[in-house]
Design a protein around this motif. Structure first.
Motif, PDB file in Angstrom:
ATOM      1  N   SER A 395      11.425  23.975 -10.240  1.00 46.99           N
ATOM      2  CA  SER A 395      11.388  22.546 -10.550  1.00 46.99           C
ATOM      3  C   SER A 395      10.486  21.741  -9.629  1.00 46.99           C
ATOM      4  CB  SER A 395      12.806  21.976 -10.505  1.00 46.99           C
ATOM      5  OG  SER A 395      13.278  21.942  -9.169  1.00 46.99           O
ATOM      6  N   GLY A 419      12.919  17.005 -10.273  1.00 44.40           N
ATOM      7  CA  GLY A 419      11.703  17.811 -10.341  1.00 44.40           C
ATOM      8  C   GLY A 419      10.785  17.420 -11.474  1.00 44.40           C
ATOM      9  N   ARG A 420       9.881  18.346 -11.797  1.00 42.71           N
ATOM     10  CA  ARG A 420       8.842  18.061 -12.787  1.00 42.71           C
ATOM     11  C   ARG A 420       9.333  18.182 -14.222  1.00 42.71           C
ATOM     12  NH1 ARG A 420       7.506  23.254 -10.733  1.00 42.71           N
ATOM     13  NH2 ARG A 420       6.191  22.253  -9.165  1.00 42.71           N
ATOM     14  N   GLY A 452       7.983  15.856 -16.825  1.00 41.16           N
ATOM     15  CA  GLY A 452       7.933  14.824 -15.809  1.00 41.16           C
ATOM     16  C   GLY A 452       9.284  14.563 -15.162  1.00 41.16           C
ATOM     17  N   GLY A 453      10.348  15.184 -15.716  1.00 39.43           N
ATOM     18  CA  GLY A 453      11.673  15.090 -15.140  1.00 39.43           C
ATOM     19  C   GLY A 453      12.411  13.829 -15.531  1.00 39.43           C
TER      20      GLY A 453
END
Length: 465
Positions: A395, A419-420, A452-453
């Motif tokens: 992540s 995270g992402r 993009g989380g």
């Protein structure tokens, strides 16, 4: 998206027990494959038919038919009004909506019928409707309507409402008319005696000369009362049987197989947990103790060789270090199989410990009022550890939050990282394995991970599974 579905539990195809442990009744089967209901009215009629007339059953059946006729006439009137209004307003388009809602009339009708059946049937009929599923959104009227229209129970209840309004109401009127006319015939000698002779005409155009001449009509009336009692009993039995078939919960034909499969999965989970505990015990009491003894022996050998053979002592020290590292790895392996803190102190303490070892800062807030079943605690713990490991590897998150609470005997865990995002269950991130583990306990894993989380994992585990 949901990664695991839920299934119920019941006996297998060769099992003679119900899911609640009671014995299944013998006898004919219903259309859904279950045993046909043993109705109290039918038992009273079939056990001793003559005794039926001298019990309270005829009166109960007459009252049931009287209430059914009045209720059925009201349902018929409501159906006629709704259909008429719908047809009249169909030009404006509103009538189509009214006509579409006509089947929903069966829901309140069925609810009242299940209550009314208690007069002649002691076994309570359960509500077949499933609650509207919760998904965190507000359950508005359109959502509830869609849910009700999608249920087969709604259409069965609308069919029963039509049968009640047309068939059972008409048959009940016939039985009550027979009863009323029979009662008049039974009372005819008294009526003739009370009034002046030759003024009472039971048969049109022919007066009855006296009370004795009216006795045959009284005997015919008694036979009519008996006939109406039996007719009301059998009509009530048919109506109760129809209500049990249409207004009660139904099982699909594959219900037994699905439940036996679910039971087998639960037994496999218990066997797997027992085998894991055995491996943990063997590693702790066997290989781990031998490595400890080996480390001590190598330490003593190092002390003996330090003065006489420094090179050999260095090799022994190196071997002792390797043995110590192997012992540490073995201890980590044993701790990963089933941590002792989970057994001793429960899920909250175990999650707090694994949060301290995580390379990402973890905020854990597990608030449980009591200890959970061991298998539920183990499943929840390994779900959290796997989720934290996935967050650390994939992540790129800087923080992870873990919360847990008990809601309606269901453990709810939320694992959120910053995270992402973009977690894909089919990309080998372990999410499918977590869902499979939860499915054994009829649990559910819901993943929300937009690109993009943040990534959010919602875990639901029933504690009574």
């Amino acid at each position: 998206m949901s990664l695991a579905d839920e299934a119920g539990t019941t006996a297998g195809p060769d099992d003679t027990a119900r899911p609640d442990g009671t014995a299944a009744p013998d006898g004919p089967t219903a259309p859904d494959g279950t045993a046909a209901p043993d109705l109290a009215v039918r038992r009273a009629l079939g056990r001793r038919p003559p005794a039926f007339l001298f019990s309270t059953w005829p009166l109960r059946c007459w009252l049931h038919q009287l209430g059914g006729v009045l209720f059925g006439l009201g349902v018929l009137l409501a159906l006629a009004v709704l259909v008429s209004v719908g047809i009249l307003l169909s030009v404006a388009g509103v009538g189509l909506l009214v006509l579409a809602c006509v089947p929903l009339l069966g829901i309140p009708v069925a609810r009242l019928e299940r209550r009314r059946l208690r007069l002649v049937e002691p076994v309570r009929l359960a509500d077949p409707h499933a609650p509207v599923p919760e998904d965190g959104l507000r359950n508005g009227l359109p959502r509830r309507l869609r849910h009700r229209f999608a249920e087969r129970a709604t259409w069965r209840e609308s069919g029963y409402a039509a049968l009640l309004a047309i068939v059972f109401t008409g048959a009940g009127l016939g039985v009550l008319a027979l009863l009323a006319f029979s009662c008049i015939l039974v009372a005819s000698p008294v009526v003739v005696w009370a009034l002046a002779p030759e003024t009472v005409m039971i048969i049109p155009g022919r007066a009855v000369p006296g009370p004795l001449s009216a006795l045959p009509f009284g005997l015919v009336g008694l036979a009519g009362v008996a006939l109406s009692g039996y007719a009301a009993g059998w009509l009530t039995a048919g109506q109760v049987w129809t209500a049990r078939m249409l207004l009660g919960p139904r099982r699909d034909p594959d219900h037994h197989r699905v439940i036996e499969l679910t039971r087998s999965r639960a037994r496999l989970a218990d066997a797997f947990e027992a085998e894991r505990r055995r491996i943990e015990r063997d590693l702790h009491d066997g290989a781990q103790q031998q490595l400890v003894a080996l480390t001590m022996t190598l330490g003593l050998a190092e002390l003996e060789l330090k003065g006489s053979a420094p090179e050999a002592a260095a090799l022994v020290a190196r071997g002792r270090g390797e043995a110590r590292r192997a012992l540490e790895q073995l201890r980590d392996l044993v701790r990963g199989i089933h941590p002792q803190v989970l057994t001793d102190h429960g899920l909250a303490a175990a999650v707090a410990e694994v949060a301290q070892r995580s390379p990402i800062p973890v905020e854990a807030a597990i608030d449980l009022p009591r200890r959970l079943p061991p298998l539920v605690e183990a499943t929840a713990y390994f779900t959290v550890t796997e989720a934290l490991a996935n967050a650390a590897r994939h992540s790129g998150a800087s923080r992870v939050g873990v919360t847990g609470r008990l809601v309606d005997d269901r453990l709810i865990l939320m694992i959120i990282d910053d995270g992402r995002g973009g977690a894909d269950p089919g990309a080998g991130t372990g999410l499918s394995g977590l869902a499979d583990r939860l499915a054994i306990l009829r649990g559910r894993l819901t993943v929300s991970s937009p690109v993009g989380g943040p990534t959010q994992l919602r875990v639901e585990v029933p504690c009574s599974a």
